[in-house]
Motif scaffolding. Structure first.
Motif, short mmCIF file in Angstrom:
data_model
loop_
_atom_site.label_atom_id
_atom_site.label_comp_id
_atom_site.label_asym_id
_atom_site.label_seq_id
_atom_site.Cartn_x
_atom_site.Cartn_y
_atom_site.Cartn_z
N GLU A 166 -4.86 15.71 -5.60
CA GLU A 166 -5.03 17.14 -5.31
C GLU A 166 -5.41 17.38 -3.86
O GLU A 166 -4.93 18.31 -3.22
CB GLU A 166 -6.07 17.74 -6.25
N GLU A 169 -2.34 16.90 -1.70
CA GLU A 169 -1.44 18.04 -1.84
C GLU A 169 -1.93 19.23 -1.03
O GLU A 169 -1.16 19.90 -0.34
CB GLU A 169 -1.30 18.42 -3.32
N THR A 170 -3.23 19.49 -1.11
CA THR A 170 -3.81 20.61 -0.37
C THR A 170 -3.68 20.40 1.13
O THR A 170 -3.35 21.32 1.89
CB THR A 170 -5.31 20.77 -0.73
N LYS A 173 -0.04 20.89 2.28
CA LYS A 173 0.32 22.31 2.18
C LYS A 173 -0.20 23.05 3.40
O LYS A 173 0.49 23.90 3.99
CB LYS A 173 -0.27 22.90 0.90
N ASP A 174 -1.43 22.71 3.81
CA ASP A 174 -2.03 23.34 4.98
C ASP A 174 -1.29 22.95 6.27
O ASP A 174 -0.99 23.80 7.11
CB ASP A 174 -3.50 22.93 5.09
N GLN A 187 5.87 18.35 0.53
CA GLN A 187 5.13 17.77 -0.58
C GLN A 187 6.03 16.87 -1.42
O GLN A 187 5.63 15.76 -1.82
CB GLN A 187 4.56 18.88 -1.47
#
Length: 250
Positions: A166, A169-170, A173-174, A187
């Protein structure tokens, strides 16, 4: 205006095999073919612009997925042929890849994330590369670019932290939002790369066993041949001619 015909995949392959003339180990042929086609298609795409992060992705993909290749000496020749097939050089790719990776040497993950801030102000080095990407009107995202970006993150992140799905992924994404590229594509490529590396590590163990068994057989055949040549063991007698007794005198 350049009216030269667009080079085809066949042109790239012909150039490749003019520089590397030895057969490619079948286990690794798919890796080489996919890289060759991907590098070619990007090189002829009008929206594509080469950058050091892309170069790092190409170099990382080649080096990691060609681990264990035999003969080892052929790896440099194969990489040279890949670069020459798109009218570039291995020195160009490896030089830029090493420079961009050296730029994050000694950084923490927070330091690296800081390089993605205030890209509107431009900058030099890594920040300058990131700013140019973020401001490019038609930036052509590619899988090697995603792998290059992951390689930079991997270089400054403890292995344990990379296992936190997680959080990873975060993070990406940022980073994607700051570079104005598709977070979904990035991703997906990062996840596929990580998955393929795990599968490859498992396959490597199988390949090591296969190569070790093959080497053992070759060594046994060599020793047997040397023993025969030295007269340590007798060769199998030839079968007698028809109508001739096996123990007939000469």
């Amino acid at each position: 205006m350049n009216n030269a015909p667009v080079r085809t995949v066949s042109d790239a392959k012909r150039d490749f095999y003019s520089h590397h003339t030895r057969p490619i180990n079948s286990i690794y042929r798919r890796v080489v073919d996919e890289l060759m086609v991907e590098m070619h298609l990007l090189s002829v795409n009008v929206d594509f612009a080469y950058d050091p992060i892309y170069a790092l992705g190409i170099v990382t993909t080649f080096d990691r997925f060609m681990v264990g290749y035999e003969p080892e000496a052929d790896k440099a020749s194969i990489f040279n042929a890949l670069c020459r097939s798109i009218h570039s050089t291995p020195e160009h790719y490896r030089g830029d890849a090493e420079a961009i990776k050296a730029a994050v040497s000694g950084m923490s993950l927070d330091d690296l994330k800081g390089q993605f801030e205030h890209l509107g102000e431009g900058g030099e080095g890594l920040r300058g590369t990131l700013a140019a990407i973020a401001h490019r009107e038609k930036f052509k995202y590619s899988r090697p670019f995603g792998i290059g970006l992951y390689t930079l993150v991997e270089a400054v992140t403890p292995p344990e932290a990379l296992k936190e799905k997680e959080a990873v992924e975060t993070l990406f994404k940022d980073l994607a939002s700051r570079l104005n590229i598709s977070p979904d594509k990035l991703q997906k490529d990062v996840e596929l790369y990580r998955s393929n590396m795990e599968k490859f590590a498992q396959a490597q163990e199988v390949m090591k066993d296969m190569l070790a068994a093959d080497r053992k057989k070759r060594e046994e055949r060599k020793k047997a041949a040397e023993a025969v040549a030295e007269g340590i063991t007798e060769p199998v007698a030839a079968a007698p001619e028809a109508g001739e007794s096996a123990d007939s005198p000469d």
